[in-house]
Design a protein around this motif. Sequence first.
Motif, PDB file in Angstrom:
ATOM      1  N   ALA A   2       0.838  -0.828  -0.086  1.00 55.04           N
ATOM      2  CA  ALA A   2      -0.109   0.373   0.132  1.00 55.04           C
ATOM      3  C   ALA A   2       0.852   1.593   0.142  1.00 55.04           C
ATOM      4  O   ALA A   2       1.926   1.563   1.196  1.00 55.04           O
ATOM      5  N   LEU A   3       1.086   2.334  -1.366  1.00 49.39           N
ATOM      6  CA  LEU A   3       1.421   2.771  -1.213  1.00 49.39           C
ATOM      7  C   LEU A   3       0.434   4.480  -0.569  1.00 49.39           C
ATOM      8  O   LEU A   3      -0.333   4.468  -1.160  1.00 49.39           O
ATOM      9  N   GLU A   4       1.057   5.306   0.229  1.00 45.33           N
ATOM     10  CA  GLU A   4       1.166   6.407   0.707  1.00 45.33           C
ATOM     11  C   GLU A   4       1.445   7.544   0.857  1.00 45.33           C
ATOM     12  O   GLU A   4       2.218   7.637   1.924  1.00 45.33           O
ATOM     13  N   LEU A   5       1.154   8.979   0.245  1.00 45.46           N
ATOM     14  CA  LEU A   5       2.487   9.902   0.653  1.00 45.46           C
ATOM     15  C   LEU A   5       2.236  10.452   1.773  1.00 45.46           C
ATOM     16  O   LEU A   5       2.807  10.895   2.318  1.00 45.46           O
ATOM     17  N   ASP A   6       0.956  10.887   2.553  1.00 42.91           N
ATOM     18  CA  ASP A   6       0.167  11.041   3.549  1.00 42.91           C
ATOM     19  C   ASP A   6       0.955  10.920   4.993  1.00 42.91           C
ATOM     20  O   ASP A   6       1.048   9.643   4.736  1.00 42.91           O
ATOM     21  N   ALA A   7       1.975  11.433   5.543  1.00 48.77           N
ATOM     22  CA  ALA A   7       2.706  10.760   6.861  1.00 48.77           C
ATOM     23  C   ALA A   7       1.902   9.495   7.607  1.00 48.77           C
ATOM     24  O   ALA A   7       2.270   8.969   7.919  1.00 48.77           O
TER      25      ALA A   7
ATOM     26  N   ILE B 244       2.203  -4.298   3.933  1.00 57.24           N
ATOM     27  CA  ILE B 244       3.865  -3.408   3.498  1.00 57.24           C
ATOM     28  C   ILE B 244       3.395  -1.992   2.972  1.00 57.24           C
ATOM     29  O   ILE B 244       2.975  -1.828   1.821  1.00 57.24           O
ATOM     30  N   VAL B 245       3.033  -1.507   3.818  1.00 60.32           N
ATOM     31  CA  VAL B 245       2.648   0.050   4.025  1.00 60.32           C
ATOM     32  C   VAL B 245       4.324   0.786   3.302  1.00 60.32           C
ATOM     33  O   VAL B 245       5.218   0.880   4.233  1.00 60.32           O
ATOM     34  N   CYS B 246       4.178   1.556   2.362  1.00 59.41           N
ATOM     35  CA  CYS B 246       5.601   2.828   1.943  1.00 59.41           C
ATOM     36  C   CYS B 246       4.911   4.295   1.912  1.00 59.41           C
ATOM     37  O   CYS B 246       3.635   4.508   1.336  1.00 59.41           O
ATOM     38  N   ASN B 247       5.255   5.541   3.032  1.00 59.59           N
ATOM     39  CA  ASN B 247       4.832   6.301   2.846  1.00 59.59           C
ATOM     40  C   ASN B 247       5.897   6.946   1.959  1.00 59.59           C
ATOM     41  O   ASN B 247       6.656   7.321   1.997  1.00 59.59           O
TER      42      ASN B 247
END
Length: 200
Positions: free
Chosen positions: A70-75, A89-92
């Motif tokens: 899972a990609l998410e730009l907001d920290a 697997i979360v990727c900031n």
Amino acid sequence: VMDHWSFLAGFLRRPLTVGAVAPSSARLARTVIRRCNLRDAATVVELGAGTGAITEQILARIGPQTRFIALELDAGHAALLARRFPRAIVCNESAENLQAIVTRLGCDKVDCVISGLPWASMGQRKQEKLMAEVLAVLKPTGQFCGFGYLHAKWYSSTQTFHRRLRETFPAMHISPVVWRNLPPAFAFSCPRSGRMNSSN
């Protein structure tokens, strides 16, 4: 309620990258992934996972051996996702780095890319960059799907994006409007091979 406040806060911090003031409804989330064969997928990627409305539905449907990124730009949203969904697997990180992220995580190609990105808020150059990243990681038998908001369906940016999808994929399915979402939305699904799944 907390998800709504978190999403609103994210929108206020990054209105052009968050693209919405509320998380997707469960009904929209189910509509987005309905045509995806998630149970048999080896790797699934979600772009712009937000606070996890679609993430939750994906995790309920993938197989026990499926790797989910899972990609998410907001920290703030990324931290929330990591706490709420330990299997993911979360990727900031930005979806513009999708190919590098997938490679770094030891994946070859991806079975399904599920987008929560605000394509209507993007210029054509950014749309093309992101689409190039998606196509670089998607298997020949893979599928690209996501959603858009009804009020933005006739924006020139949305029309440009849909035209790109029709030029790139052999088929494109657009769902009926999901009225029980804020704002009302529709889902799209594009199989790379021309075959549609509808079992989920």
